[in-house]
Design a protein around this motif. Structure first.
Motif, short mmCIF file in Angstrom:
data_model
loop_
_atom_site.label_atom_id
_atom_site.label_comp_id
_atom_site.label_asym_id
_atom_site.label_seq_id
_atom_site.Cartn_x
_atom_site.Cartn_y
_atom_site.Cartn_z
N LEU A 139 0.84 -1.18 0.00
CA LEU A 139 0.00 0.00 0.00
C LEU A 139 0.88 1.24 0.00
O LEU A 139 2.02 1.20 0.44
CB LEU A 139 -0.92 0.01 1.22
N GLY A 140 0.32 2.35 -0.46
CA GLY A 140 1.08 3.60 -0.48
C GLY A 140 1.33 4.13 0.92
O GLY A 140 0.77 3.65 1.90
N GLY A 141 2.19 5.09 1.00
CA GLY A 141 2.51 5.70 2.30
C GLY A 141 3.68 5.00 2.96
O GLY A 141 4.17 3.97 2.51
N ARG A 142 4.10 5.58 4.06
CA ARG A 142 5.25 4.98 4.73
C ARG A 142 4.78 3.82 5.60
O ARG A 142 3.64 3.79 6.05
CB ARG A 142 6.02 6.04 5.49
N PRO A 143 5.68 2.88 5.86
CA PRO A 143 5.30 1.72 6.67
C PRO A 143 4.92 2.15 8.09
O PRO A 143 5.39 3.15 8.61
CB PRO A 143 6.58 0.87 6.71
N LYS A 144 4.05 1.36 8.71
CA LYS A 144 3.62 1.65 10.07
C LYS A 144 4.81 1.52 11.01
O LYS A 144 5.60 0.59 10.92
CB LYS A 144 2.54 0.66 10.52
#
Length: 189
Positions: A139-144
């Protein structure tokens, strides 16, 4: 009475504006605003802001080169469009652009089209890149940063009631503000 107002900029304090100032004076600039040690990428350029306030309808804004004025082609196109709306002519000595002439207007419109094309290419590449990443399960965005175990630990320690917020944060290796934020989160499955 309309005036020719120059703008010069150098990126670092050790650079020198003499070449720009000489060219602007030779081209008829009555007054020149100069930003020293200011990158073109920065949004805060005090002398540019002063000059934009100073310019009046009928004036000409003169620069030595396009890259002295705009942070990017899109910024430059936007700025020159705003000048045109205010009745201000734009000239660039090096590129031979003069928006008071039909040829100068044509050249500048070609630059504007190229800037739009570049912006759309970037948007398209980003969309395709996100779709390809999603197809690979990412998924897009930075990793949790915090996983379910960390959230559960914080909630368990907080529910115990015998530790201070700082002690809970230290035990979970997070800041106190992060600890409070994580307390409000749902525990991921």
């Amino acid at each position: 009475m309309a005036s020719i107002i120059g703008y010069a900029r150098v990126s670092t304090a050790d650079q020198n504006t003499e070449l720009q100032l000489d060219a602007l004076a030779k081209a008829g600039a009555a007054k020149v605003f100069t930003d020293h040690g200011v990158s073109g990428a920065k949004t805060e350029r005090p002398e540019l802001d002063k000059m934009l306030d100073y310019l009046r309808k009928g004036d000409t804004l003169l620069v030595w080169r396009l890259d002295r004025l705009g942070r990017s082609m899109q910024h430059l196109v936007t700025l020159v469009a705003e000048l045109k709306e205010r009745g201000i002519i734009f000239r660039s000595i090096h590129e031979g652009i003069d928006t008071s002439t039909i040829n100068g207007e044509l050249v500048f419109n070609i630059f504007a089209s190229l800037a739009t094309f570049e912006r759309e290419l970037i948007r398209e590449r980003t969309t395709h890149g996100l779709a390809a990443a999603k197809a690979r399960g990412r998924l897009g965005g930075r990793p949790k940063k915090y996983d379910a175990k960390k959230i559960a630990l914080i909630k368990r320690l907080h529910a115990g009631g015998d530790m201070s917020p700082q002690e809970i944060a230290d035990a979970a290796q997070v800041s106190v503000s992060s600890m409070y934020r994580l307390l409000k989160m749902e525990t991921p499955a």
